[in-house]
Design a protein around this motif. Structure first.
Motif, PDB file in Angstrom:
ATOM      1  N   ILE A 529       0.836  -1.210   0.000  1.00  0.00           N
ATOM      2  CA  ILE A 529       0.000   0.000   0.000  1.00  0.00           C
ATOM      3  C   ILE A 529       0.866   1.254   0.000  1.00  0.00           C
ATOM      4  O   ILE A 529       0.633   2.201  -0.762  1.00  0.00           O
ATOM      5  N   SER A 530       1.901   1.251   0.828  1.00  0.00           N
ATOM      6  CA  SER A 530       2.801   2.413   0.895  1.00  0.00           C
ATOM      7  C   SER A 530       3.516   2.629  -0.434  1.00  0.00           C
ATOM      8  O   SER A 530       3.699   3.770  -0.889  1.00  0.00           O
ATOM      9  N   TYR A 531       3.899   1.537  -1.077  1.00  0.00           N
ATOM     10  CA  TYR A 531       4.591   1.620  -2.367  1.00  0.00           C
ATOM     11  C   TYR A 531       3.669   2.230  -3.433  1.00  0.00           C
ATOM     12  O   TYR A 531       4.089   3.078  -4.229  1.00  0.00           O
ATOM     13  N   ILE A 532       2.398   1.826  -3.423  1.00  0.00           N
ATOM     14  CA  ILE A 532       1.442   2.354  -4.397  1.00  0.00           C
ATOM     15  C   ILE A 532       1.186   3.834  -4.143  1.00  0.00           C
ATOM     16  O   ILE A 532       1.122   4.645  -5.077  1.00  0.00           O
ATOM     17  N   HIS A 533       1.044   4.215  -2.868  1.00  0.00           N
ATOM     18  CA  HIS A 533       0.846   5.634  -2.548  1.00  0.00           C
ATOM     19  C   HIS A 533       2.031   6.477  -3.033  1.00  0.00           C
ATOM     20  O   HIS A 533       1.852   7.583  -3.548  1.00  0.00           O
ATOM     21  N   LYS A 534       3.239   5.942  -2.888  1.00  0.00           N
ATOM     22  CA  LYS A 534       4.430   6.649  -3.339  1.00  0.00           C
ATOM     23  C   LYS A 534       4.398   6.836  -4.856  1.00  0.00           C
ATOM     24  O   LYS A 534       4.734   7.913  -5.381  1.00  0.00           O
ATOM     25  N   LYS A 535       3.970   5.803  -5.574  1.00  0.00           N
ATOM     26  CA  LYS A 535       3.892   5.889  -7.033  1.00  0.00           C
ATOM     27  C   LYS A 535       2.833   6.904  -7.468  1.00  0.00           C
ATOM     28  O   LYS A 535       3.023   7.652  -8.442  1.00  0.00           O
ATOM     29  N   ILE A 536       1.704   6.919  -6.756  1.00  0.00           N
ATOM     30  CA  ILE A 536       0.610   7.823  -7.116  1.00  0.00           C
ATOM     31  C   ILE A 536       1.071   9.278  -7.079  1.00  0.00           C
ATOM     32  O   ILE A 536       0.724  10.088  -7.954  1.00  0.00           O
ATOM     33  N   LYS A 537       1.879   9.624  -6.088  1.00  0.00           N
ATOM     34  CA  LYS A 537       2.329  11.012  -5.935  1.00  0.00           C
ATOM     35  C   LYS A 537       3.169  11.483  -7.116  1.00  0.00           C
ATOM     36  O   LYS A 537       3.229  12.674  -7.410  1.00  0.00           O
ATOM     37  N   ASN A 538       3.818  10.545  -7.811  1.00  0.00           N
ATOM     38  CA  ASN A 538       4.731  10.909  -8.905  1.00  0.00           C
ATOM     39  C   ASN A 538       4.132  10.690 -10.290  1.00  0.00           C
ATOM     40  O   ASN A 538       4.831  10.820 -11.290  1.00  0.00           O
ATOM     41  N   LEU A 539       2.837  10.346 -10.350  1.00  0.00           N
ATOM     42  CA  LEU A 539       2.212  10.051 -11.641  1.00  0.00           C
ATOM     43  C   LEU A 539       1.474  11.257 -12.187  1.00  0.00           C
ATOM     44  O   LEU A 539       0.849  12.016 -11.443  1.00  0.00           O
ATOM     45  N   SER A 540       1.530  11.402 -13.508  1.00  0.00           N
ATOM     46  CA  SER A 540       0.773  12.470 -14.172  1.00  0.00           C
ATOM     47  C   SER A 540      -0.387  11.915 -14.990  1.00  0.00           C
ATOM     48  O   SER A 540      -1.291  12.646 -15.363  1.00  0.00           O
ATOM     49  N   SER A 541      -0.366  10.609 -15.279  1.00  0.00           N
ATOM     50  CA  SER A 541      -1.417   9.989 -16.098  1.00  0.00           C
ATOM     51  C   SER A 541      -2.643   9.670 -15.253  1.00  0.00           C
ATOM     52  O   SER A 541      -2.558   8.936 -14.268  1.00  0.00           O
ATOM     53  N   ASP A 542      -3.791  10.252 -15.627  1.00  0.00           N
ATOM     54  CA  ASP A 542      -5.027   9.995 -14.889  1.00  0.00           C
ATOM     55  C   ASP A 542      -5.378   8.519 -14.863  1.00  0.00           C
ATOM     56  O   ASP A 542      -5.737   7.964 -13.823  1.00  0.00           O
ATOM     57  N   ASN A 543      -5.283   7.846 -16.033  1.00  0.00           N
ATOM     58  CA  ASN A 543      -5.671   6.443 -16.104  1.00  0.00           C
ATOM     59  C   ASN A 543      -4.803   5.571 -15.205  1.00  0.00           C
ATOM     60  O   ASN A 543      -5.281   4.631 -14.573  1.00  0.00           O
TER      61      ASN A 543
END
Length: 682
Positions: A529-543
């Motif tokens: 879960i923590s890893y996914i949250h970290k990835k979300i913060k750095n993503l620009s693609s909505d999908n």
């Protein structure tokens, strides 16, 4: 003078007994024309008879498991639009799509009208591309169109329809002419002359472009103008689509959105899109599918309840409706409500178990366990998914799985045979839906990791044995997250959701109890879960962001809602991206939270946030939108929700906003809709 009846027409022949007079060329031309017309009519009647015999039944599962019904009894009208809209990848986008439908942003087009000119067009389109996601109903639409022509109920301005599927065309290796290709698949028209093709109105249907293994090289293939010239199949198809070969003929191509780019846009005159079912069509489908009306209504009520709201939204896909009906018909009578599936992964786990039970009722004995056979199917699913293959043949299978086993698991793996139509009479295989292939592939990768600590996900090596510090399940999860994020076409997005969902205790218990899978030791998903949250913060693609929130939902993580509240309380709502708000809408729909009252001030006061939370507005009875800095921009969306038959909105507070006269007019349009249920407006 004698009257001769040919093909329903009375032809009058006059014989002149004057041997000194030269032959009358007009009579010869008339005789030839009559013969040609009679030949065309006979071939047309024979082709209609053949296609009529091939299209009356609708198979939603497989032919072997008997899940068929008459097409005209089961067919539910699909929502088809003229034009090219965005690809629908998630549940919240489906609701936004429904709003667009109601606000007339999209032009609905009837199935029988896709080759007719629109009001602003002079000529009908010759080449039409119909797009749609997996299981959305493209092939069924082709079947319905063909059946209506063959039975004489519609599309009668066309003389001949030749429906082909790319999954069959993949088998053709020999060079041939277009006339030979048609004759091999449709022997009923082998007597047609070359001139008959030129003088007839013909429609070629090429179904399933996404399943094609042909290069379709529009630039390098040579020009072919004659239907009797022998060349490669690829050359025939590209010249047919270009309009070089039989330039008067029409061509209809169906495809999933990602593969549609294989056809250059300059050769397509019209793009249409199959968008599946709206809510009214969902209800119609379940009533037709489940013959017991009370049970059908019980399934609908259950899907529309709080725990399953997101699954009901996904039922815009007809095949997802079928899977849902299959599972819930079985479970509603014997399963406590708390144990019913609430996520997509839980639904598919139950679906697999139901198919396993069906297999066990058949006369098939083998030393292998259910798990052994499921793992073989999973291996096949995973390896073909890696190659991008949605359809595979005996050469692809080799020693991977016994063909008898594939046939026995008829609810999971489909055997498709058209012995009477093809050149090669070869068995073709596909999973009934891409999501079933992705589910089995994820199950295979997960169980291989649990059993032997082998990571099968693509890397420099096919697999590697993990060191002790990398033996945790979270390591596999992280590799899968990276794999999904690294693919621009979303090929591993749903696979990732299933992999994470199958790792959960509830699904593990089901698989252990019903199919003898090993049960993993309960672990802490917090690392994932923590890893996914970290990835979300750095993503620009909505999908990509939205798919990761689907993954968090499969993991049971509801922390996003807490984050939103924290941001809102601190006044720093700027940190929440539009994609985050869309995910909030999905999570709210997936949660047990009471959504009867929707208060926009709990989230953020703006038009943009309201637009992203429309799925929540739609299921609410009361909407508190006062003093939310709303402008006329949001009014068309509110009006659309008011116009939806499925909307339950009864009370709406729009006070203390700057809506302007233009916005009020849009609201009035929604209020005039016969579907509007609003009782109170402020």
């Amino acid at each position: 003078m004698t009257g001769v009846n040919i093909g329903g027409d009375i032809i009058t022949n006059i014989t002149i007994n004057n041997t000194d007079r030269p032959p009358n060329r007009t009579d010869e031309t008339t005789d030839a024309s009559t013969k040609t017309k009679g030949n065309i009519q006979k071939c047309q009647a024979d082709l209609k008879s053949y296609l009529k015999s091939q299209t009356p039944d609708l198979f939603q599962g497989t032919q072997e498991d008997g899940s068929s019904t008459l097409l005209h009894k089961m067919y539910t009208e699909l929502y088809i639009t003229e034009g090219d809209s965005q690809e629908v990848n998630s549940e919240h986008e489906v609701v936004e799509l429904e709003c667009k439908r109601s606000s007339s942003e999209q032009k609905k087009i009837n199935l029988d009208d896709i080759f007719k000119p629109l009001s602003n067009e002079e000529n009908p389109p010759q080449r039409v591309l119909t797009k749609g996601n997996a299981g959305i109903g493209k092939t069924v639409a082709v079947q319905k169109f063909t059946h209506d022509w063959a039975t004489g109920t519609a599309n009668q301005t066309t003389d001949f329809i030749f429906p082909f599927t790319f999954r069959e065309l993949n088998l053709i290796k020999d060079k041939m002419s277009l006339k030979e290709l048609i004759g091999h698949y449709f022997k009923e028209v082998r007597d047609l002359e070359t001139s008959d093709y030129d003088s007839s109105s013909i429609l070629f249907i090429l179904d399933g472009l996404d399943e094609s293994r042909l290069p379709l090289d529009f630039e390098k293939n040579e020009t072919c103008r004659s239907i009797t010239d022998t060349t490669t199949l690829d050359c025939l198809l590209t010249n047919l689509i270009k309009g070089k070969l039989l330039h008067k003929a029409s061509v209809w191509i169906t495809s999933r959105p990602a593969a549609a780019t294989k056809i250059p846009t300059e050769f397509i005159h019209r793009v249409t899109e199959v968008q599946g079912f709206d809510d009214e069509q969902k209800e119609e489908y379940f009533q037709k599918k489940v013959h017991d009306k009370d049970k059908a209504q019980k399934i609908l009520n259950h899907l529309q309840s709080k725990p399953l709201r997101s699954l009901y939204v996904m039922c815009h896909i007809p095949l997802f409706c079928w899977i849902s009906a299959t599972v819930l018909q079985s479970l509603l009578t014997e399963t406590p409500e708390g144990d019913l599936p609430k996520t997509v992964t839980e639904l598919y786990t139950h679906f697999l178990i139901i198919q396993t039970k069906r297999k066990n009722k058949k006369d098939y004995q083998n030393d292998e366990t259910d798990k052994d056979v499921i793992m073989k199917l999973g291996k096949l699913a995973f390896e073909q998914l890696q190659k991008g293959n949605l359809v595979f043949y005996e050469d692809d299978l080799k020693s991977q799985i016994d063909l008898t086993e594939a046939a026995v698991y008829s609810g999971v793996c489909t055997q498709i045979i058209r012995k009477e139509a093809g050149l090669h009479k070869q068995v073709m295989y596909s999973f009934i839906h891409l999501t079933v292939q992705e589910f089995l592939a994820a199950l295979y990768v997960l169980e291989t990791f649990i059993d032997s600590r082998k990571n099968l996900l693509p890397n420099k090596k096919i697999w590697w044995r993990l060191s002790s510090e990398k033996s945790q399940l979270s390591f596999l999860h992280k590799k899968a997250v990276d794999l999904a994020l690294g693919d621009d076409h979303g090929r591993w997005d749903v696979f990732l959701r299933f992999l994470l969902g199958l790792s959960q205790e509830k699904n593990q218990e089901l698989l252990q109890r019903e199919s003898k899978f090993k049960r993993r030791c309960p672990g802490n998903d917090q690392n994932t879960i923590s890893y996914i949250h970290k990835k979300i913060k750095n993503l620009s693609s909505d999908n990509k962001v939205i798919n990761l929130f689907h993954c968090l939902n499969e993991l049971g993580d509801q922390s996003l809602l807490e984050q939103v509240q924290q941001y809102q309380n601190s006044g720093d709502v700027g940190e929440i991206s539009p994609a985050h708000w869309s995910a909030v809408a999905f999570l709210l729909l997936s949660s047990d939270e009471d959504l009867d009252v929707f208060d926009l001030k709990k989230y953020s006061r703006s038009d943009e946030v309201l637009e992203r939370l429309l799925p929540v507005l739609k299921v609410s009875k009361t909407a508190l939108l006062s003093n939310c800095n709303l402008t006329d921009r949001c009014c068309k969306h509110i009006s659309s929700v008011l116009s939806l038959k499925s909307s339950g909105l009864e009370e709406l507070d729009l006070s203390m906003n700057t809506l302007q006269d233009s916005g009020l007019k849009l609201i009035s349009d929604g209020l005039r809709s016969p579907n509007c249920k609003l009782q109170t407006l402020r």
